[in-house]
Design an enzyme around this catalytic site. Structure first.
Site, PDB file in Angstrom:
ATOM      1  CB  THR A  39      35.895  36.974  31.855  1.00 28.78           C
ATOM      2  OG1 THR A  39      35.142  37.992  32.519  1.00 28.78           O
ATOM      3  CG2 THR A  39      36.538  37.579  30.625  1.00 28.78           C
ATOM      4  CG  ASP A  99      37.955  39.817  39.615  1.00 33.23           C
ATOM      5  OD1 ASP A  99      36.861  39.547  39.082  1.00 33.23           O
ATOM      6  OD2 ASP A  99      38.604  38.994  40.276  1.00 33.23           O
ATOM      7  CD  GLU A 118      41.192  32.366  39.153  1.00 37.24           C
ATOM      8  OE1 GLU A 118      40.062  32.268  38.640  1.00 37.24           O
ATOM      9  OE2 GLU A 118      41.566  33.359  39.802  1.00 37.24           O
ATOM     10  CE  LYS A 136      35.187  42.504  34.970  1.00 35.63           C
ATOM     11  NZ  LYS A 136      35.234  41.115  34.547  1.00 35.63           N
TER      12      LYS A 136
END
Length: 240
Positions: A39, A99, A118, A136
């Site tokens: 994504t 996610d 991240e 998601k």
């Protein structure tokens, strides 16, 4: 119109980058953290397009993984470290995928095993933006997408015991086209954890990170993102 998940990801990414540019939340000279995974990659590509068409210039990127670093190199986006003097340990904006996204915009991240970098980038940014397809968006965390927990390899046994005491069932993540466990960019292992019942992400983030041997978990609750969620009908929902 019925867009596939991959098409939704591209739509969410393009909409996010173009909207942020139009609202002057992305502008020339910015320091931007760029995420990892299927994504986040369309957002990286869209950012590169807006650099190459002259809309943006002097963008300094910090990548969350080797995957993103290589993509930025291929696309001509200059990549820096959080420790570089030009970055100074803080970013103007981070753009990434997720996610799971709850109604309160808490997240599960780390399906690509890059959760530590991240989180370093997200938690050290002035603003955080998530791009996602409609799958998601979930009502709660814990029972759906497994929560990734990055651990020191030597602590695997004790950490599994401690997570079990918190009600979690843990599975050591195995490699694909690689024998043995997944090893992160930081040399650690990943436990994927699920619960029988939904959990409080904020409370569980703290409890898991207090376990000795845990490096970081994939709950993101300490910075509230702006979310761009694309739907199969071609619309993009913006959660501000």
């Amino acid at each position: 119109m019925s867009l596939s998940k991959d098409e939704q990801k591209v739509l969410a990414a393009a909409t996010a980058v173009d909207t942020l540019i139009s609202e002057k939340k992305i502008f020339s000279g910015m320091k931007i953290g760029l995420g990892t995974g299927s994504t986040a990659m369309p957002a990286v590509k869209r950012l590169a397009e807006r650099i190459h068409d002259g809309t943006l210039s002097d963008i300094k990127a910090v990548a969350t993984s080797f995957q993103t670093t290589l993509a930025c190199e291929d696309l001509g986006i200059p990549v820096y470290s959080m420790n570089d003097r030009e970055i100074g340990g803080h970013l103007d904006l981070a753009i990434d995928g997720a996610d799971e996204i709850s109604p309160s915009k808490s997240l599960i991240k780390g399906g690509g095993a890059a959760l530590l970098r991240e989180k370093i980038i997200a938690y050290n940014s002035s603003a955080f933006v998530i791009v996602a397809d409609e799958s998601k968006a979930v009502p709660h965390h814990g029972t759906g997408f497994p929560l990734p927990v990055e651990i020191i390899p030597e602590a695997r046994g004790p950490v599994i015991n401690a997570l079990a005491a918190l009600g979690a069932t843990c599975v050591l993540r195995e490699g694909v086209r690689k024998a043995g466990p997944v090893i992160t960019d930081n040399g650690n292992m990943i436990l994927d954890c699920t619960w029988k019942n939904p959990v409080d992400a904020s409370e569980m983030e703290q409890k898991i990170n207090d376990i000795t041997g845990v490096v970081e978990c994939g709950f993101f609750t300490k910075i509230v993102p702006m979310c761009f969620i694309a739907h199969a009908d071609g619309t993009v929902e913006i959660r501000r």
